[in-house]
Design a protein around this motif. Structure first.
Motif, PDB file in Angstrom:
ATOM      1  N   GLU A  46      28.738 -18.561  44.974  1.00  0.00           N
ATOM      2  CA  GLU A  46      27.941 -17.675  44.127  1.00  0.00           C
ATOM      3  C   GLU A  46      27.055 -18.488  43.175  1.00  0.00           C
ATOM      4  O   GLU A  46      25.903 -18.140  42.944  1.00  0.00           O
ATOM      5  CB  GLU A  46      28.840 -16.730  43.330  1.00  0.00           C
ATOM      6  N   ARG A  47      27.605 -19.565  42.626  1.00  0.00           N
ATOM      7  CA  ARG A  47      26.794 -20.412  41.731  1.00  0.00           C
ATOM      8  C   ARG A  47      25.622 -21.033  42.481  1.00  0.00           C
ATOM      9  O   ARG A  47      24.510 -21.104  41.963  1.00  0.00           O
ATOM     10  CB  ARG A  47      27.665 -21.503  41.119  1.00  0.00           C
ATOM     11  N   ALA A  48      25.866 -21.493  43.707  1.00  0.00           N
ATOM     12  CA  ALA A  48      24.791 -22.084  44.506  1.00  0.00           C
ATOM     13  C   ALA A  48      23.726 -21.040  44.825  1.00  0.00           C
ATOM     14  O   ALA A  48      22.521 -21.321  44.734  1.00  0.00           O
ATOM     15  CB  ALA A  48      25.363 -22.688  45.790  1.00  0.00           C
ATOM     16  N   LEU A  49      24.146 -19.835  45.194  1.00  0.00           N
ATOM     17  CA  LEU A  49      23.187 -18.763  45.480  1.00  0.00           C
ATOM     18  C   LEU A  49      22.391 -18.388  44.237  1.00  0.00           C
ATOM     19  O   LEU A  49      21.178 -18.158  44.314  1.00  0.00           O
ATOM     20  CB  LEU A  49      23.914 -17.537  46.027  1.00  0.00           C
ATOM     21  N   GLU A  54      17.435 -18.358  41.205  1.00  0.00           N
ATOM     22  CA  GLU A  54      16.725 -18.647  39.960  1.00  0.00           C
ATOM     23  C   GLU A  54      15.526 -19.551  40.218  1.00  0.00           C
ATOM     24  O   GLU A  54      14.454 -19.350  39.651  1.00  0.00           O
ATOM     25  CB  GLU A  54      17.665 -19.290  38.944  1.00  0.00           C
ATOM     26  N   ALA A  55      15.685 -20.538  41.084  1.00  0.00           N
ATOM     27  CA  ALA A  55      14.570 -21.425  41.416  1.00  0.00           C
ATOM     28  C   ALA A  55      13.460 -20.654  42.119  1.00  0.00           C
ATOM     29  O   ALA A  55      12.272 -20.837  41.830  1.00  0.00           O
ATOM     30  CB  ALA A  55      15.062 -22.582  42.286  1.00  0.00           C
ATOM     31  N   SER A  56      13.841 -19.779  43.038  1.00  0.00           N
ATOM     32  CA  SER A  56      12.860 -18.977  43.763  1.00  0.00           C
ATOM     33  C   SER A  56      12.119 -18.031  42.829  1.00  0.00           C
ATOM     34  O   SER A  56      10.897 -17.883  42.907  1.00  0.00           O
ATOM     35  CB  SER A  56      13.571 -18.195  44.870  1.00  0.00           C
ATOM     36  N   ARG A  88      14.323 -13.342  32.040  1.00  0.00           N
ATOM     37  CA  ARG A  88      15.644 -13.106  32.622  1.00  0.00           C
ATOM     38  C   ARG A  88      15.725 -11.776  33.345  1.00  0.00           C
ATOM     39  O   ARG A  88      16.465 -11.651  34.306  1.00  0.00           O
ATOM     40  CB  ARG A  88      16.708 -13.161  31.529  1.00  0.00           C
ATOM     41  N   LEU A  89      14.995 -10.768  32.892  1.00  0.00           N
ATOM     42  CA  LEU A  89      15.073  -9.448  33.507  1.00  0.00           C
ATOM     43  C   LEU A  89      14.631  -9.471  34.971  1.00  0.00           C
ATOM     44  O   LEU A  89      15.365  -8.972  35.826  1.00  0.00           O
ATOM     45  CB  LEU A  89      14.257  -8.426  32.704  1.00  0.00           C
ATOM     46  N   PRO A  90      13.474 -10.041  35.322  1.00  0.00           N
ATOM     47  CA  PRO A  90      13.111 -10.072  36.742  1.00  0.00           C
ATOM     48  C   PRO A  90      14.128 -10.847  37.580  1.00  0.00           C
ATOM     49  O   PRO A  90      14.467 -10.430  38.698  1.00  0.00           O
ATOM     50  CB  PRO A  90      11.747 -10.761  36.769  1.00  0.00           C
ATOM     51  N   GLU A  91      14.610 -11.952  37.042  1.00  0.00           N
ATOM     52  CA  GLU A  91      15.608 -12.734  37.777  1.00  0.00           C
ATOM     53  C   GLU A  91      16.877 -11.925  37.995  1.00  0.00           C
ATOM     54  O   GLU A  91      17.433 -11.905  39.091  1.00  0.00           O
ATOM     55  CB  GLU A  91      15.939 -14.016  37.015  1.00  0.00           C
ATOM     56  N   GLU A  92      17.321 -11.249  36.953  1.00  0.00           N
ATOM     57  CA  GLU A  92      18.539 -10.458  37.054  1.00  0.00           C
ATOM     58  C   GLU A  92      18.344  -9.290  38.016  1.00  0.00           C
ATOM     59  O   GLU A  92      19.200  -9.011  38.850  1.00  0.00           O
ATOM     60  CB  GLU A  92      18.950  -9.944  35.683  1.00  0.00           C
ATOM     61  N   MET A  93      17.199  -8.611  37.913  1.00  0.00           N
ATOM     62  CA  MET A  93      16.933  -7.481  38.813  1.00  0.00           C
ATOM     63  C   MET A  93      16.908  -7.931  40.266  1.00  0.00           C
ATOM     64  O   MET A  93      17.468  -7.275  41.139  1.00  0.00           O
ATOM     65  CB  MET A  93      15.607  -6.807  38.466  1.00  0.00           C
TER      66      MET A  93
END
Length: 197
Positions: A46-49, A54-56, A88-93
């Motif tokens: 999960e951390r790797a994903l 996040e990079a993407s 953070r919102l777009p990444e989280e979504m």
């Protein structure tokens, strides 16, 4: 008398140390070790994903901000530049949608529109969940877009009014729903874009 109490205390201490050593030497159940190892492996995966996602997202956001041919709402561009929390919102979504709604694929600038122009995204999430559960037929709230064979439309609330528009079609190759989230004011541009897809 004091010596007797001291001897009794030493005996209790020795008994407690022996019990402690016995408990430390008791082997754990193999099933528990297997569960712990499986959870650790899942956590590492999960951390790797998450790092890859996040990079993407960071690369996609950078492309949006630099003007890679898609619109960036002023509110999103301003908060992205000033407040890192806004990023953070777009990444989280994106992470949540990928994990919970894998059969829903956002097109073009849908993520940016959802984050920047929708104050309340409940209707958007509800519509995506309906698509996720649907295999080949659309839920009843959808209507066919005139002039476009495979595309369907639904009006959704953006938190202020029902001017939000959600367009979708089923990708027959992987049975994923491709969706474009937009606003009624952008409808002519959106329909022209959908025709080219």
């Amino acid at each position: 008398m004091v010596e007797a109490q001291l001897a009794a205390a030493r005996a209790r201490e020795a008994a407690m140390q022996a019990e402690n050593e016995r408990l430390r030497g008791t082997p754990r159940e193999p099933a528990l070790d297997a569960v712990v190892q499986a959870l650790r492996a899942e956590l590492a995966e999960e951390r790797a994903l998450l790092q890859a996602a996040e990079a993407s997202v960071a690369a996609a956001n950078e492309a949006l901000i630099l003007g890679a041919g898609t619109r960036v709402p002023r509110a999103v561009a301003a908060t992205t530049a000033v407040m890192p929390v806004g990023r953070r919102l777009p990444e989280e979504m994106q992470t949540v949608l990928a994990a919970l709604l894998p059969r829903v694929r956002l097109l073009r600038d849908s993520l940016t529109v959802a984050c920047g122009e929708f104050g309340n995204r409940q209707a958007f999430y509800r519509a995506c969940a309906e698509l996720q559960q649907s295999t080949a037929r659309l839920p009843p709230a959808w209507k066919k877009l005139q002039g476009l064979d495979a595309w369907w439309e639904r009006h959704i609330s953006n938190g202020e009014d029902d001017a939000g528009r959600l367009y979708t079609r089923l990708d027959r190759t992987d049975l994923c729903w491709e969706i474009l989230l937009s606003h009624k004011g952008e409808q002519p541009r959106d329909i022209a874009w959908l025709r080219r897809q």
